[in-house]
Motif scaffolding. Structure first.
Motif, short mmCIF file in Angstrom:
data_model
loop_
_atom_site.label_atom_id
_atom_site.label_comp_id
_atom_site.label_asym_id
_atom_site.label_seq_id
_atom_site.Cartn_x
_atom_site.Cartn_y
_atom_site.Cartn_z
N GLU A 16 16.85 9.45 20.72
CA GLU A 16 16.37 8.10 21.01
C GLU A 16 17.20 7.02 20.32
O GLU A 16 17.24 5.87 20.75
N VAL A 17 17.87 7.40 19.22
CA VAL A 17 18.65 6.45 18.43
C VAL A 17 20.03 7.03 18.18
O VAL A 17 20.16 8.23 17.88
N ARG B 232 19.16 1.77 19.55
CA ARG B 232 18.37 2.61 20.45
C ARG B 232 19.17 2.94 21.70
O ARG B 232 19.95 2.10 22.20
N GLN C 131 23.93 5.75 28.53
CA GLN C 131 22.54 6.24 28.48
C GLN C 131 22.39 7.50 29.33
O GLN C 131 21.79 8.49 28.90
N SER D 83 18.25 3.08 24.63
CA SER D 83 17.89 2.18 25.73
C SER D 83 18.68 0.88 25.72
O SER D 83 18.71 0.16 26.72
N ARG E 75 21.17 11.12 28.07
CA ARG E 75 19.93 11.69 28.60
C ARG E 75 20.17 13.08 29.21
O ARG E 75 19.33 13.97 29.13
N ASP F 187 24.64 11.36 16.93
CA ASP F 187 23.21 11.51 16.65
C ASP F 187 23.03 11.48 15.14
O ASP F 187 23.99 11.28 14.38
#
Length: 322
Positions: free
Chosen positions: A314-315, A294, A303, A296, A307, A209
């Protein structure tokens, strides 16, 4: 007595803003400075001590901010960012200009005979293999079998490309033949770097992160990192292999070089060196060293893990290698 240096300067990041090309260029002009190769072992170890102490919250008395940043860049020039191990001397980015100017200058000078093409492409790929291994991303060891496969494949690809294009350009103007080494180098980079880093493509590279907390490994991030490095390496070689041939082709038609043909190689090496002094840091700066992606765009399973553990992220960030 000057006030004590605060322990809040983030030396894990470069001194200049890495979101701008100018900031990245300043950073890489420091990292690729060939003078770093001349630093003694004692100087490198002192820089390591200053950096590691500061990161641990210990500020040596009398240390100034400029001295801290100088120590950080000396440390970065010699020690791997992920493993912390001292890098091979000729594999460091500060060795790029002196090593590449010699090898590239000789490739551009001795390109007319098959033995010369074979020899200098082999030397170049041997050097590239060392650089790719030294500047790999991540902290996982690379098996010797993988190193051997990448080295043999890239050398074969470069030699086949060079000899194939050499035969195709026999009846074309001499200036065209001078660009054969660049085509071979570009082809070899597309082979060498992915093969040398194939473990990353299979198992992924560490992603974090924004605070540097490790979130796992991603193969999607590895693909992006390797693509960016390939583009940078080809861009790095382009000016040094595209500009000198034009100049040398014009000079060889003049009486001076006909009278002193032994100056051909030194002139070629000098011209290549002049190009590389600027091309190396500027092309390294095309993409941020700490690249981002990202969540996503990552693999579905990665992912899902992120999550579950860190839903607000988000990044993600990763070291792309060099």
């Amino acid at each position: 007595m000057p006030p004590a240096l605060p322990a809040t300067i983030n030396i894990r990041e470069p001194r200049w803003d890495q979101s701008t090309f100018q900031g990245r260029a300043k950073h890489f002009f420091m990292v690729t400075d060939p003078r770093n190769l001349l630093l003694s072992r004692a100087t490198l170890e002192e820089a390591r001590r200053v950096v590691e102490d500061y990161r641990a919250g210990t500020v040596p008395p009398g240390l100034t901010e400029d001295q801290l940043w100088r120590a950080k860049y000396v440390y970065d020039s010699a020690f791997h960012p992920d493993t912390g191990e001292k890098m091979l001397l000729i594999g460091r980015m500060s060795a790029q200009v002196p090593m590449n100017m010699t090898i590239t200058g000789c490739m551009l000078t001795f390109y007319r005979t098959t033995p010369a093409v074979l020899f200098w492409q082999w030397v170049n790929q041997s050097f590239n293999a060392i650089v790719n291994y030294t500047n790999r991303s991540g902290d996982a060891p690379i098996p010797p079998s993988q190193l051997g496969t990448a080295y043999v494949s890239a050398t074969t690809g470069a030699v086949v490309t060079a000899l194939g294009l050499k035969s195709l350009t026999k009846h074309l103007p001499a200036i065209i033949g001078r660009y054969v080494p660049f085509a071979a180098v570009a082809a070899a980079n597309c082979i060498n770097i992915p093969l040398m880093r194939q473990r990353e493509l299979k198992l992924g590279i560490p992603i974090t992160d924004e605070n540097g907390n490790r979130l796992g490994e991603s193969t999607a991030a590895a693909r992006k990192a390797i693509f960016q490095v390939v583009v940078s390496r080809i861009g790095m070689a382009a000016p040094a292999m595209a500009i000198p041939p034009v100049i040398m082709n014009a000079l060889e038609k003049r009486a001076f070089l006909k009278r002193y043909p032994y100056l051909n190689a030194p002139l070629q090496v000098g011209l290549v060196g002049l190009c590389l002094v600027f091309a190396t840091p500027l092309c390294c700066a095309l993409f941020p060293q700490k690249s981002s992606m990202r969540v996503s765009r990552l693999e579905p399973q990665v992912q899902a893990r992120i999550r579950e553990k860190e839903p607000a992220v988000e990044v993600v960030y990763f070291n792309k290698g060099l």
